[in-house]
Design an enzyme around this catalytic site. Structure first.
Site, PDB file in Angstrom:
ATOM      1  N   CYS A   8      84.446 -54.648 -18.613  1.00 39.96           N
ATOM      2  CA  CYS A   8      82.667 -55.098 -18.823  1.00 39.96           C
ATOM      3  C   CYS A   8      82.137 -54.204 -19.766  1.00 39.96           C
ATOM      4  O   CYS A   8      82.336 -54.153 -20.960  1.00 39.96           O
ATOM      5  CB  CYS A   8      82.112 -55.355 -17.338  1.00 39.96           C
ATOM      6  SG  CYS A   8      80.778 -56.466 -17.588  1.00 39.96           S
ATOM      7  N   HIS A  29      85.978 -58.859 -14.939  1.00 39.25           N
ATOM      8  CA  HIS A  29      86.163 -57.898 -13.800  1.00 39.25           C
ATOM      9  C   HIS A  29      87.391 -58.247 -12.859  1.00 39.25           C
ATOM     10  O   HIS A  29      87.260 -58.834 -11.848  1.00 39.25           O
ATOM     11  CB  HIS A  29      84.933 -58.231 -12.718  1.00 39.25           C
ATOM     12  CG  HIS A  29      83.789 -57.270 -13.442  1.00 39.25           C
ATOM     13  ND1 HIS A  29      83.373 -55.864 -13.247  1.00 39.25           N
ATOM     14  CD2 HIS A  29      82.531 -57.777 -14.073  1.00 39.25           C
ATOM     15  CE1 HIS A  29      82.521 -55.548 -13.870  1.00 39.25           C
ATOM     16  NE2 HIS A  29      81.951 -56.472 -14.414  1.00 39.25           N
ATOM     17  N   GLU A  32      88.945 -56.264 -11.122  1.00 39.22           N
ATOM     18  CA  GLU A  32      89.210 -55.382  -9.891  1.00 39.22           C
ATOM     19  C   GLU A  32      88.634 -56.377  -9.049  1.00 39.22           C
ATOM     20  O   GLU A  32      88.584 -56.245  -7.755  1.00 39.22           O
ATOM     21  CB  GLU A  32      88.457 -54.143 -10.215  1.00 39.22           C
ATOM     22  CG  GLU A  32      86.862 -54.099  -9.804  1.00 39.22           C
ATOM     23  CD  GLU A  32      86.219 -54.665 -11.164  1.00 39.22           C
ATOM     24  OE1 GLU A  32      86.880 -54.904 -12.311  1.00 39.22           O
ATOM     25  OE2 GLU A  32      85.016 -54.797 -11.151  1.00 39.22           O
TER      26      GLU A  32
END
Ligand code: MN
Length: 235
Positions: free
Chosen positions: A107, A209, A211
């Site tokens: 990001c 993202h 994660e």
């Protein structure tokens, strides 16, 4: 030997509060991928930074890079800016390129990498490019748009797919791609969703993202990053 993965973080200053902060998901993702996570705050003495013992650097999400860094005035829709973090991360990106340290950007990480290497950003996608749909209302664990991957890129080799679904939690995006960087994924509206630097070392960044995503494919990026970091030793 497991590689030490330095993860940049934000410096949060609020009412009665002055803290370094990093979402726990980054730590978990690096740990699950087999790395040793190490949080890296912006420090004054760069020579004494723990970044110097890292085999991989993960540039995490956060606020907006200062537009002056790519020669622009601030747009009214610019979000929160942390100049110390900008300068620190730009230093780390350039050093990682010189020393061939494995890099993964997420990001803001993708954006700061692009700026560090000479690219520019849309300070606000809706206001400056008339592009909507990249700031999802749904939880970050849910996907909201499809991304098309360029064949032959590192990203494509890792994901082994032409199209993937991702989440999207950004209001800024790449405008001009920095010299040397290659766009490895875009959404249908043309927004850059991944950048990489071809070469000997692992150097990849994504606008989404991973994660925060639970499906197994989302973790492939962390696994590839940590595995590659293990093969290189920094100075
Ligand atoms: Mn997006």
């Amino acid at each position: 030997m497991k590689p030490v993965i330095g993860i940049t973080c934000r410096h949060f200053v609020g009412a009665g509060c002055d803290e370094y902060r990093l979402a726990a998901r980054y730590i978990e993702a690096v740990e699950k991928a087999g790395g040793i996570p190490l949080v890296l705050p912006a420090v004054n003495n760069r020579a004494l930074s723990p970044a110097s013992i890292c085999q991989g650097l993960l540039f995490s999400g956060g606020g907006d890079p200062e537009p002056g860094l790519y020669g622009e005035e601030e747009h009214p829709r610019l979000g929160s800016v942390d100049r110390d973090r900008d300068y620190w991360e730009i230093h780390l990106v350039r050093r990682a390129v010189r020393q061939k340290i494995a890099v993964f950007g997420i990001c803001r990480g993708l954006q700061v990498i692009n700026v560090a290497l000479g690219g520019t950003l849309y300070q606000d996608l809706p206001a400056q490019a008339g592009i909507y749909g990249h700031s999802q209302d749904r939880p970050a664990e849910k996907v909201s748009h499809r991304v098309w991957l360029e064949e032959g890129t590192l990203l494509h080799k890792i994901m082994k797919r032409k199209r993937i679904w991702t989440n999207s939690l950004h209001h800024q995006a790449v405008k001009e791609v920095a010299p040397g960087l290659v766009v490895s994924a875009r959404t249908a509206d043309g927004v850059v969703e991944a950048l990489e630097l071809p070469g000997d070392s692992f150097f990849l960044s994504v606008q989404w993202h991973p994660e925060r995503l639970a499906y197994p494919g989302a973790r492939k990026l962390f696994t590839a990053f940590v595995k590659n970091a293990a093969g290189f030793v920094s100075c």
